[in-house]
Enzyme design. Structure first.
Site, mmCIF file in Angstrom:
data_model
loop_
_atom_site.group_PDB
_atom_site.id
_atom_site.type_symbol
_atom_site.label_atom_id
_atom_site.label_comp_id
_atom_site.label_asym_id
_atom_site.label_seq_id
_atom_site.Cartn_x
_atom_site.Cartn_y
_atom_site.Cartn_z
ATOM 1 C CG ASP A 37 -10.868 45.497 -57.965
ATOM 2 O OD1 ASP A 37 -10.359 45.792 -59.059
ATOM 3 O OD2 ASP A 37 -12.026 45.054 -57.840
ATOM 4 C CG ASP A 41 -11.614 42.853 -62.009
ATOM 5 O OD1 ASP A 41 -11.150 43.163 -60.882
ATOM 6 O OD2 ASP A 41 -10.906 42.370 -62.906
ATOM 7 C CG ASP A 45 -6.449 46.299 -60.540
ATOM 8 O OD1 ASP A 45 -6.008 47.207 -59.819
ATOM 9 O OD2 ASP A 45 -7.641 46.236 -60.917
ATOM 10 C CG ASP A 215 7.677 29.987 -56.776
ATOM 11 O OD1 ASP A 215 7.137 30.204 -55.675
ATOM 12 O OD2 ASP A 215 7.331 29.060 -57.528
ATOM 13 C CD GLU A 274 8.807 29.142 -51.876
ATOM 14 O OE1 GLU A 274 7.834 28.666 -51.295
ATOM 15 O OE2 GLU A 274 9.137 28.788 -53.021
HETATM 16 C C1 NOJ Z 1 5.663 28.821 -53.661
HETATM 17 C C2 NOJ Z 1 4.610 29.859 -53.796
HETATM 18 O O1 NOJ Z 1 4.713 30.775 -52.730
HETATM 19 C C3 NOJ Z 1 3.288 29.138 -53.804
HETATM 20 O O2 NOJ Z 1 2.199 30.017 -53.691
HETATM 21 C C4 NOJ Z 1 3.222 28.300 -55.060
HETATM 22 O O3 NOJ Z 1 2.039 27.520 -55.029
HETATM 23 C C5 NOJ Z 1 4.416 27.379 -55.178
HETATM 24 N N1 NOJ Z 1 5.659 28.001 -54.843
HETATM 25 C C6 NOJ Z 1 4.531 26.838 -56.584
HETATM 26 O O4 NOJ Z 1 4.935 27.854 -57.450
#
Ligand code: NOJ
Length: 534
Positions: A37, A41, A45, A215, A274
């Site tokens: 940080d 705060d 960041d 993602d 992912e």
């Molecule tokens: C996978 C991400 O790693 C996770 O943190 C997130 O909640 C979900 N996808 C939705 O975006």
């Protein structure tokens, strides 16, 4: 892996001297909110991260992956993006992002950023316009409800975070959200969605990032007609079968087009998926030569501490990725799962196993992802008060992996400062008092610490030509012991709770605990791993 990385003065763009850097890269995941940080705060960041990049470099990583720092109402830790081209003021500014990338490149580190293409925030201008009745509605999945008055969701899909995957919008129709209601799913059949993400990728590539962690890379395309599943508890089916909303074949065409875009930039920019796929073979489809470069190996992450299961998972992973010419990525923890010290049983036992798992995975062929804090041996924090929790899964009383705040507690840097040097007096999640002795400063220089184990392992991984990308072969070993060779190198892992006698494989390089070697044999301590020069 030894790899020089030079940067061009004007763009900060890295120029790899060795092709295929990502095939054996060690990539360090920074959970932006919880790493460092800079402004006190209580929330991590970009300036805080920038100041701590030398730590990542000295640890021995090749790259950092930053979780989303874009403008967001933070309904799901930033995975609900309201503007893909702006930095949330919580985390800094666009020039902070730019400086972070340049500083990383100056240090010889690459930078991977998250891209969240499956859904936007409900505060994204498109979704606001959609709710106001604009044509942007076509970019999401709006449907009339079932039942006489449309009072029932359009189908039986459940949100990964619990409850129906549909919310009724003012006006009566329902919209799809596979995650929280604040994360409406985009309709990737709409050309504007595709064009927008091409433009967003270019925006960050032009800024100099080295790639993207994609993602929900398995979720962007839904089965035509959005058919019912006909089962409840759908979160438990994720990763075990193809679902009408996950792992549809149509996603691959998007990944192919992204690969073309990435390849049009110099410097080997990469993408890592992912993707929760039901088998190693289905996962390998994401890393075919014309698709993404890597996919997280969640089969390994979810594997029990059991020699036979670990060996079978390694074999299946290497066979599947090998068949398409891609590297495997070994991953033990991330911001969505219980930290592996705790998964492996917690306490001294969990830590013993976690240390052994680290040497095991860092010796396997391919690339490895480390989650911030695993190099400190941090356990899951299991006693967070309800009122500080922010995981939307907790508040919806369900969740794919339990609740995810306990693995997101801010990193302890020093033993005696407020928030253990994270920054500020009150970090957004409280750190346990026991973390004082786990801080970076407390462990640095202590040869028995987990931090020094990781530093030594990553230094050796760079030095030894046989590690990183390449081949491996299993060595004969008694039940409960894993032993494998790489060129000039061997690794032994004793998964059992008792010491095991083993023929001396070679010269000891590194071990998770003290090891007794005799003229011909070695007593492998319980739950330990050893690296050998052969
Ligand atoms: C996978 C991400 O790693 C996770 O943190 C997130 O909640 C979900 N996808 C939705 O975006």
């Amino acid at each position: 892996m030894t790899q020089e990385l030079t940067t061009t003065a004007t763009t900060g763009e890295p120029t790899p001297s060795r092709p295929g850097w990502w095939r054996e890269a060690v990539i360090y995941q920074v959970y932006v909110r919880s790493f460092a940080d800079g402004d006190g705060d209580g929330i991590g960041d970009l300036p805080g991260i920038r100041a701590r990049l030398p730590y990542v470099k000295e640890l021995g990583a090749d790259a950092v992956w930053l979780t989303p720092f874009y403008l967001s109402p933070q309904a799901d830790g930033g995975y609900d993006v309201a503007d893909y081209r702006r930095v949330d003021p919580l985390f800094g500014s666009l020039s902070d992002a730019d400086e972070l990338v340049r500083e990383a490149h100056r240090l010889g580190l690459r930078v991977i950023v998250d891209i969240v293409p499956n859904h936007t925030s409900d505060q994204h201008p498109w979704f606001r316009a959609a709710l106001a009745g604009g044509p942007e509605r076509e970019r999401y999945h709006f449907r009339p409800g079932r039942g006489a008055r449309g009072q029932l969701p359009p189908n039986d899909w459940e949100s990964v975070f619990g409850g129906p995957a549909w919310t009724r919008a003012p006006g009566g129709d329902w919209y799809l959200h596979l995650f929280a209601p604040e994360q409406p799913d985009l309709d990737w059949d709409h050309p504007a969605v595709r064009a927008e993400f091409d433009s967003v990728l270019r925006f960050w590539l032009d800024l100099g990032v080295d790639g993207f962690r994609v993602d929900v890379a398995h979720g962007m395309v839904k089965a035509a007609g959005l058919p019912d599943i006909g089962a409840s508890e759908q979160a438990s089916l994720i990763g075990s079968q193809v679902l009408p909303f996950f792992d549809q074949d149509g996603v691959h065409e998007i990944h192919r087009s992204w690969r073309t875009l990435l390849d049009s930039y110099g410097g080997e920019r990469i993408a890592v998926a992912e993707a929760w796929a039901p088998s190693a073979e289905r996962l390998a489809l994401y890393v075919r030569p014309d698709e993404l470069h890597q996919a997280f190996n969640f089969q390994f992450l979810t594997c029990d501490w059991d020699a036979e299961a670990m060996r079978a998972t390694v074999d299946a992973s290497l066979a599947a990725t090998g068949a398409v010419g891609a590297p495997t990525t070994w991953v033990l923890s991330n911001h969505d799962v219980v930290r592996h010290v705790t998964r492996y049983g917690g306490g001294a036992r969990g830590l013993r196993r976690a240390r052994a798992a680290a040497l095991f995975t860092l010796a396997l062929p391919g690339s490895a992802y480390l989650y911030q804090g695993e190099e400190l041996g941090l356990p899951e924090v299991t006693d967070l008060p309800d009122e500080v929790r922010q995981d939307p899964a907790f508040h919806r009383a369900a969740g794919q992996d339990g609740f995810r705040d306990g693995c997101r507690v801010p990193i302890p840097w020093t033993p005696d400062e407020p928030s253990y040097g994270f920054g500020g007096a009150r970090p957004w999640l409280p750190q346990p008092a026991s973390w004082r002795r786990l801080s970076v400063a407390s462990q640095s220089g202590d040869p028995h610490s987990t931090l020094e184990l990781y530093r030594a392992a990553l230094a050796l991984r760079r030095e030894l030509p046989g590690l990183g990308d390449g081949t491996m072969s299993w060595l004969p070993a008694p039940e409960g012991v894993l032993a494998f060779a790489r060129p000039g190198f061997a690794c032994t892992v004793n998964t059992l709770d008792r010491a095991v006698q083993f023929p001396l494989p070679g010269r000891l390089l590194l071990a998770t605990t003290a090891v007794e070697c005799g003229a011909r044999g070695v007593l492998l301590p319980r739950e330990s791993a050893v690296w050998w020069a052969i």
